[in-house]
Design an enzyme around this catalytic site. Sequence first.
Site, short mmCIF file in Angstrom:
data_model
loop_
_atom_site.label_atom_id
_atom_site.label_comp_id
_atom_site.label_asym_id
_atom_site.label_seq_id
_atom_site.Cartn_x
_atom_site.Cartn_y
_atom_site.Cartn_z
CB CYS A 3 -0.97 0.00 1.17
SG CYS A 3 -0.21 0.00 2.81
CG HIS A 60 -4.62 -0.05 3.54
ND1 HIS A 60 -3.87 -0.86 2.71
CD2 HIS A 60 -5.55 0.55 2.75
CE1 HIS A 60 -4.34 -0.77 1.48
NE2 HIS A 60 -5.35 0.08 1.47
CG ASN A 81 -6.62 0.68 -1.90
OD1 ASN A 81 -6.66 -0.03 -0.90
ND2 ASN A 81 -7.50 0.53 -2.88
#
Length: 233
Positions: free
Chosen positions: A142, A194, A206
Amino acid sequence: MLKRFASIIVAATLAFSGLAFTTGEQAEAATGKFAYSKVNGLNIRTAPSLSSKVTTTMNKGQRYTYLGKVGSFYKINYKGTHRYISASSTYTYLKANTKTATAKKVTTASASSARTKLVAESKKYLGTPYRYGGTTTSGFDCSGYTGHVYKKAINKSIPRDSRSQYANSKKVSKSAIQAGDLVFFSHNGSTIQHVGMALSKTQMINSETGGVKYASFTSGYWAPRYVGAGSYL
């Protein structure tokens, strides 16, 4: 940023003078707008009334920071004190500080351009596989993805991991999120785990399970895990 900085300077100056200015007056002062005299000997008064005391005068071309309009008078900051001059176009006029206005325009345009570049760059990698620890087009995790996009789009280096990206970013309220800002999440309710990049106030792009993809951060899986947003612009 420039406006916020100007507001801080104005507030500090006024606090030093011992005069309490309202939020509205500080906002006017922060715009860099001045009240100029068109004539010599223009009266500066203690109140917005022709019957009020004249404390001094100003000559043609002189200017003082504009704090708002009261009836037929301009309120000005005269040496840290509220004073008033005629608002008649025969005697006075208002004009913004050209340098301040230009700098603000350039800064706004620059940020807008950066956001456009970030969005365009982020979409180039749709479908790229997720890879733990990945920072290249062979596979991203991420934060590896957001870091790669920032570097490629606007040549800006940001911290490597999601927790550091959040810690070092300028925090943004959810209602003020813009495309290019980063949005952060936690699976355990505390630690940042994240990160994605906002495309709007509701959607992000993402790198997660399944690779780089679009996702909502206001509904579905990520909504209850949302922690906050940050900006590097």
